[in-house]
Write a protein that holds these residues in place. Structure first.
Motif, short mmCIF file in Angstrom:
data_model
loop_
_atom_site.label_atom_id
_atom_site.label_comp_id
_atom_site.label_asym_id
_atom_site.label_seq_id
_atom_site.Cartn_x
_atom_site.Cartn_y
_atom_site.Cartn_z
N LYS A 128 0.83 -1.20 0.00
CA LYS A 128 0.00 0.00 0.00
C LYS A 128 0.87 1.25 0.00
O LYS A 128 0.63 2.20 -0.76
CB LYS A 128 -0.92 -0.02 1.22
CG LYS A 128 -1.89 1.11 1.29
CD LYS A 128 -2.79 0.95 2.50
CE LYS A 128 -3.76 2.12 2.61
NZ LYS A 128 -4.61 1.99 3.81
N GLU A 129 1.91 1.25 0.85
CA GLU A 129 2.82 2.40 0.92
C GLU A 129 3.58 2.59 -0.39
O GLU A 129 3.73 3.72 -0.87
CB GLU A 129 3.79 2.22 2.09
CG GLU A 129 4.77 3.33 2.26
CD GLU A 129 4.15 4.66 2.65
OE1 GLU A 129 4.79 5.71 2.40
OE2 GLU A 129 3.04 4.68 3.21
N ARG A 160 2.78 11.82 -10.29
CA ARG A 160 2.16 13.13 -10.41
C ARG A 160 3.19 14.26 -10.45
O ARG A 160 2.99 15.28 -11.07
CB ARG A 160 1.21 13.37 -9.24
CG ARG A 160 -0.10 12.64 -9.42
CD ARG A 160 -1.09 13.06 -8.36
NE ARG A 160 -1.35 11.87 -7.56
CZ ARG A 160 -1.48 11.85 -6.25
NH1 ARG A 160 -1.38 12.95 -5.55
NH2 ARG A 160 -1.74 10.74 -5.63
N THR A 211 2.38 6.50 -7.09
CA THR A 211 1.41 7.41 -7.69
C THR A 211 1.78 8.85 -7.39
O THR A 211 1.60 9.73 -8.23
CB THR A 211 -0.02 7.12 -7.21
OG1 THR A 211 -0.06 7.15 -5.79
CG2 THR A 211 -0.50 5.77 -7.71
N LYS A 212 2.32 9.11 -6.20
CA LYS A 212 2.76 10.46 -5.85
C LYS A 212 3.93 10.88 -6.73
O LYS A 212 3.98 12.00 -7.23
CB LYS A 212 3.19 10.50 -4.38
CG LYS A 212 3.59 11.87 -3.90
CD LYS A 212 3.96 11.84 -2.43
CE LYS A 212 4.43 13.19 -1.96
NZ LYS A 212 4.85 13.16 -0.56
N LYS A 268 2.67 1.65 -3.42
CA LYS A 268 1.74 2.14 -4.45
C LYS A 268 1.46 3.63 -4.26
O LYS A 268 1.41 4.39 -5.22
CB LYS A 268 0.43 1.35 -4.40
CG LYS A 268 0.57 -0.04 -4.96
CD LYS A 268 -0.74 -0.80 -4.87
CE LYS A 268 -0.59 -2.23 -5.35
NZ LYS A 268 -1.82 -3.00 -5.21
N LYS A 269 1.30 4.04 -3.01
CA LYS A 269 1.05 5.43 -2.71
C LYS A 269 2.24 6.30 -3.17
O LYS A 269 2.05 7.33 -3.80
CB LYS A 269 0.82 5.61 -1.20
CG LYS A 269 0.45 7.02 -0.79
CD LYS A 269 0.04 7.10 0.67
CE LYS A 269 1.26 7.01 1.54
NZ LYS A 269 0.96 7.23 2.99
N ARG A 270 3.43 5.84 -2.88
CA ARG A 270 4.62 6.60 -3.28
C ARG A 270 4.79 6.62 -4.80
O ARG A 270 5.23 7.62 -5.36
CB ARG A 270 5.87 6.00 -2.63
CG ARG A 270 5.92 6.26 -1.14
CD ARG A 270 7.19 5.72 -0.54
NE ARG A 270 7.17 5.85 0.90
CZ ARG A 270 8.26 5.78 1.65
NH1 ARG A 270 9.44 5.57 1.11
NH2 ARG A 270 8.16 5.91 2.96
#
Length: 65
Positions: free
Chosen positions: A52-53, A63, A59-60, A55-57
């Motif tokens: 989860k972490e 962007r 996608t960040k 994937k979050k990083r």
């Protein structure tokens, strides 16, 4: 049970052409499937949190680029 000596001869890249190796089978002492399955179940929440972490990083980072 080990094999006769074998030459790498390009199987592992040209830098290892002169390497001589032996193949052998691993010996297993008992059946550890239950212990491994228990360990995997205990680790599952940590693996999910890590994914989860990550994937979050990712996608960040996507962007910002």
């Amino acid at each position: 049970m080990t094999s006769k000596p074998k030459k790498a001869e390009g199987q592992f890249g040209s830098a290892n052409d002169q390497v001589v190796y032996y193949e052998s089978r691993s010996q297993v002492d008992g059946d550890h499937r239950l212990e491994i399955e228990d360990w995997r179940q205990k680790q599952a929440p940590y693996v999910r949190a890590l994914l989860k972490e990550l994937k979050k990083r990712m996608t960040k980072a996507g962007r910002c680029a």
